[in-house]
Design an enzyme around this catalytic site. Structure first.
Site, mmCIF file in Angstrom:
data_model
loop_
_atom_site.group_PDB
_atom_site.id
_atom_site.type_symbol
_atom_site.label_atom_id
_atom_site.label_comp_id
_atom_site.label_asym_id
_atom_site.label_seq_id
_atom_site.Cartn_x
_atom_site.Cartn_y
_atom_site.Cartn_z
ATOM 1 N N GLY A 204 0.822 -1.204 0.000
ATOM 2 C CA GLY A 204 0.000 0.000 0.000
ATOM 3 C C GLY A 204 0.851 1.246 0.000
ATOM 4 O O GLY A 204 2.047 1.192 0.283
ATOM 5 N N GLY A 207 2.394 5.499 4.508
ATOM 6 C CA GLY A 207 1.597 6.169 5.529
ATOM 7 C C GLY A 207 0.210 5.596 5.734
ATOM 8 O O GLY A 207 -0.587 6.147 6.477
ATOM 9 N N GLU A 429 -7.022 33.896 -9.622
ATOM 10 C CA GLU A 429 -7.731 32.906 -8.801
ATOM 11 C C GLU A 429 -9.227 32.931 -9.076
ATOM 12 O O GLU A 429 -9.870 31.890 -9.140
ATOM 13 C CB GLU A 429 -7.485 33.162 -7.309
ATOM 14 C CG GLU A 429 -6.038 33.021 -6.867
ATOM 15 C CD GLU A 429 -5.429 31.671 -7.208
ATOM 16 O OE1 GLU A 429 -6.182 30.685 -7.338
ATOM 17 O OE2 GLU A 429 -4.200 31.602 -7.372
ATOM 18 N N ASP A 506 0.003 25.921 -13.238
ATOM 19 C CA ASP A 506 -1.252 25.433 -13.841
ATOM 20 C C ASP A 506 -0.974 24.781 -15.178
ATOM 21 O O ASP A 506 -1.462 23.702 -15.485
ATOM 22 C CB ASP A 506 -2.210 26.601 -14.100
ATOM 23 C CG ASP A 506 -2.598 27.315 -12.821
ATOM 24 O OD1 ASP A 506 -2.582 26.669 -11.773
ATOM 25 O OD2 ASP A 506 -2.909 28.518 -12.902
HETATM 26 P P1 ADP Z 1 3.375 2.837 6.558
HETATM 27 O O1 ADP Z 1 4.210 1.809 7.236
HETATM 28 O O2 ADP Z 1 2.239 2.259 5.782
HETATM 29 O O3 ADP Z 1 4.147 3.801 5.734
HETATM 30 P P2 ADP Z 1 2.924 3.634 9.240
HETATM 31 O O4 ADP Z 1 2.356 2.398 9.798
HETATM 32 O O5 ADP Z 1 4.355 3.886 9.519
HETATM 33 O O6 ADP Z 1 2.680 3.716 7.686
HETATM 34 O O7 ADP Z 1 2.045 4.869 9.728
HETATM 35 C C1 ADP Z 1 2.601 5.995 10.307
HETATM 36 C C2 ADP Z 1 1.690 6.548 11.377
HETATM 37 O O8 ADP Z 1 0.488 7.039 10.817
HETATM 38 C C3 ADP Z 1 1.264 5.513 12.377
HETATM 39 O O9 ADP Z 1 2.177 5.423 13.415
HETATM 40 C C4 ADP Z 1 -0.080 6.024 12.842
HETATM 41 O O10 ADP Z 1 0.080 6.992 13.844
HETATM 42 C C5 ADP Z 1 -0.621 6.717 11.626
HETATM 43 N N1 ADP Z 1 -1.504 5.825 10.870
HETATM 44 C C6 ADP Z 1 -1.276 5.381 9.613
HETATM 45 N N2 ADP Z 1 -2.266 4.597 9.195
HETATM 46 C C7 ADP Z 1 -3.154 4.527 10.194
HETATM 47 C C8 ADP Z 1 -4.402 3.849 10.365
HETATM 48 N N3 ADP Z 1 -4.910 3.103 9.375
HETATM 49 N N4 ADP Z 1 -5.044 3.994 11.521
HETATM 50 C C9 ADP Z 1 -4.524 4.754 12.508
HETATM 51 N N5 ADP Z 1 -3.359 5.404 12.416
HETATM 52 C C10 ADP Z 1 -2.668 5.306 11.278
HETATM 53 ZN ZN ZN Z 2 -3.483 29.287 -11.215
#
Ligand code: ADP
Ligand code: ZN
Ligand code: MG
Length: 633
Positions: A204, A207, A429, A506
């Site tokens: 995925g 984040g 804008e 743009d």
């Molecule tokens: P990835 O490993 O997919 O890049 P992480 O697990 O490191 O992402 O996510 C970073 C932070 O973002 C986590 O520590 C958490 O605080 C927040 N976070 C990310 N996804 C979620 C989720 N699905 N639910 C709750 N918190 C999340």
């Molecule tokens: Zn513009």
């Protein structure tokens, strides 16, 4: 994290101490230094009978002066360099004539002085590399190259993450439940003879919570968690990574049932095809990968060890990794949808003091396309903003401002713009906004602003989709591009053809999109339902200048350029026509914008002569290929 923090001042202190030690060795040995004199001076001292005693070694002649001479304030001892290759029998004659006692001795350097030239650089290297390792967050010093740096998290102390800390990824959680169940009671599965997946790959965008999910699995199952990041494997010495993989699996087997988690698998698991033997080959990575494959093969799931890994670029992974018996189960961890975002926000606001007026539904609606990490960031920013204004609760406006900061950058309220620049930005804008309000499929306008943000734009028009969309139709794309053209079109019509650099961004986004329409989506009559240009093997992606292979002729290339040009001209003209027909609206909104600097949708609607609510009734989102929400600048 089991990493022990070492104080920052430790290294400078160690360096200073060793330097001091070195200097003290240099100067302490023979405390009263003889006075250096020239050879002829030395001779004359001998001949005038001032010298009581002479010591001769390989390089120096050292004379001790008679006490009655020395007390006159002269140096106690004098020394001179022996003349290289000269016969000194005449000097000996002089010494005898003056009745000077003389003796020769070999200066013997202390035993450690021979070692110094070796020891100092090595010690220096060890210090530096140890320091660097520590800076990289890896605990062991430089002498433990082969040891796995997997961090072992014991459930009782480290992992207190569980499935309820993860939201918005319900499918992934459901699939991982089975893994948890297996880790809890492996025996049940063995009796039934079912084969448990050996490797689970979480796929995925960054984040979305992959690392978090892996930890949650271990937390739920209550088993130890060995985690290592793919990028940590990549070292300068060939063979180190492989040794580390071996060691990691060795450790894990002793702690079964447990989880081995390899984060950023793509760093080791990149496809081996394409780079072999050439300048692109990476022996170290290949060896590490081979070792990983071998370990996974010689591994028996019945022991209760599950290998999990995470990546955001599954397409670059080596095919061998995905084969049955290795990472044979892939779990997609996708961007959260509206409800998912609200649930994630719900989790993160648990840690802050939220005022009851805050509506997380609205925040979730305002953040399409954002992932869990972004949302966590927004909540944190909002809390900081609340602290800054000395509030005792995080309010809705903090959250709103935090979104803008994360999405658009900081406001630069005190940047001084000339009146004419400001006016031009306002027309620009307003041009975007008015086109967006006029075409059928535009993403609804949320706000127009001429307050510069640090991202570089002088103003912005914010459009927010009201629902999640995964496809875009041709009319929707065309409308979106027309909106992008609106800024330049407004400038041109208001300033009688005098255009500015303000539309650069743009135009770039519009050109990119049009090119994709022609080359990727088969949306040009002239070029037909074909795609042009094949993306190179991902192996080469780190060489951006060769990122696409041209698989079409010179003539097609010209046709593509013509088509891109034709579409852009047509849509630009369309934007301009719309704005000319609504010139009074354009003027009125722009004037108000200059006064107020920011206008919400409701304020804009009040200013319109012909209220156009078309776009509000047919809200449009953006597909996975397109940034959402849309901002034009
Ligand atoms: P990835 O490993 O997919 O890049 P992480 O697990 O490191 O992402 O996510 C970073 C932070 O973002 C986590 O520590 C958490 O605080 C927040 N976070 C990310 N996804 C979620 C989720 N699905 N639910 C709750 N918190 C999340
Ligand atoms: Zn513009
Ligand atoms: Mg991660």
């Amino acid at each position: 994290m089991s990493k022990r923090k070492r104080p920052q001042w430790l290294l400078p202190l160690a360096l200073l101490l060793s330097a001091l030690f070195w200097f003290s060795l240099q100067f302490s040995s023979s405390s009263p230094q003889p006075k250096q004199v020239s050879y002829s001076e030395f001779l004359s001292e001998v001949r005038t009978g001032h010298v009581a005693e002479v010591g001769i070694d390989e390089q120096l002649l050292i004379a001790t002066l008679r006490t009655e001479i020395a007390t006159k304030g002269a140096a106690q001892q004098i020394s001179t360099q022996r003349l290289p290759g000269m016969d000194e029998t005449s000097l000996l004659g002089d010494l005898e004539a003056q009745h000077v006692t003389f003796s020769g001795h070999l200066t013997k350097a202390p035993w450690w002085s021979a070692l110094l030239p070796w020891v100092i650089p090595i010690a220096f290297f060890l210090l530096i590399s140890g320091y660097a390792n520590r800076r990289l967050g890896q605990t062991p010093g430089p002498l433990t190259f082969g040891k796995s740096r997997a961090k072992i998290h014991d459930r009782s102390t480290e992992i207190n993450v569980s499935f309820k800390d993860v939201a918005g990824v319900d499918e992934a959680k459901a699939e991982l439940m089975e893994v948890v169940d297996f880790l809890k009671q492996p025996r049940k599965y063995q009796q039934l003879g079912g084969r448990i997946p050996k490797g689970v790959l979480l796929v995925g965008p960054p984040g979305t919570g992959k690392t978090l999910l892996a930890k949650a699995v271990s937390g739920e199952a209550g088993v130890p968690f060995f985690s290592i990041s793919g990028s940590e494997f990549i070292e300068m010495f060939v063979g180190v990574g492989a040794a580390r993989v071996r060691d990691l699996f060795e450790q894990a087997k002793q702690k079964a049932p447990c989880i081995i988690f390899i984060d950023e698998l793509d760093a080791i698991g990149k496809s081996r095809a394409g780079g072999r033997g050439g300048i692109f080959s990476n022996d170290e990575r290949e060896q590490t990968l081979n070792q990983l494959l071998a370990e996974m093969d010689g591994f028996d799931t019945s022991k209760g060890v599950i290998i999990m890994a995470a990546t955001n670029t599954p397409e670059v992974l080596d095919a061998a990794l995905m084969r049955a018996g290795r990472f044979d189960r892939q779990i997609i961890v996708d961007r959260p949808d509206l409800a998912g975002r609200e649930a994630i926000l719900e989790i993160h606001v648990g840690k802050i003091k939220l005022s009851p007026d805050a509506d997380l539904k609205i925040i979730a609606a305002r953040t399409p396309g954002m992932v869990g990490a972004d949302l966590a960031n927004i909540v944190n920013e909002a809390a900081l903003l609340a602290v800054r204004r000395n509030g005792d609760h995080v309010q809705m406006r903090d959250l709103e401002e935090a979104i803008d900061r994360v999405m658009l950058g900081l406001e630069k309220k005190n940047r001084v713009m000339t009146v004419s620049d400001k006016e031009r930005v306002a027309y620009h804008e307003t041009g975007h906004a008015l086109v967006a309000l006029s075409v059928e499929h535009a993403v609804p306008v949320y706000r127009v602003s001429i307050i510069p943000r640090s991202v570089g734009a002088l103003g912005h028009t914010l459009q927010l989709p009201t629902e999640e969309r995964y496809l875009m139709t041709l009319p929707e794309l065309e409308d979106q591009i027309t909106v992008m053209m609106g800024g330049r079109a407004a400038e041109e019509s208001i300033y009688n053809g005098v255009i500015s650099t303000g539309a650069g961004d743009d135009l770039q986004r519009a050109s990119e999109l049009i090119r994709q329409m022609v080359m990727r989506f088969g949306m040009s009559d002239r070029l037909g339902h074909l795609t042009y240009g094949a993306p190179h093997n991902a192996q080469f992606l780190r060489f951006p200048f060769m990122s696409e292979e041209r698989n079409y002729s010179e003539r097609t290339s010209e046709a593509i350029d013509d088509e891109v040009r034709r579409i852009s001209d047509r849509l630009y003209l369309r934007a301009k026509t719309i704005l000319m027909s609504r010139r009074p609206d354009l003027e009125r909104i722009a004037h108000e914008l200059i006064l107020k600097e920011t206008l919400d949708r409701s304020q804009i609607d009040l200013l319109l002569v012909l209220p156009t609510r078309l776009s509000a009734m047919t809200p449009k989102g953006t597909g996975p290929n397109f940034p959402s929400p849309t901002t034009a600048s």
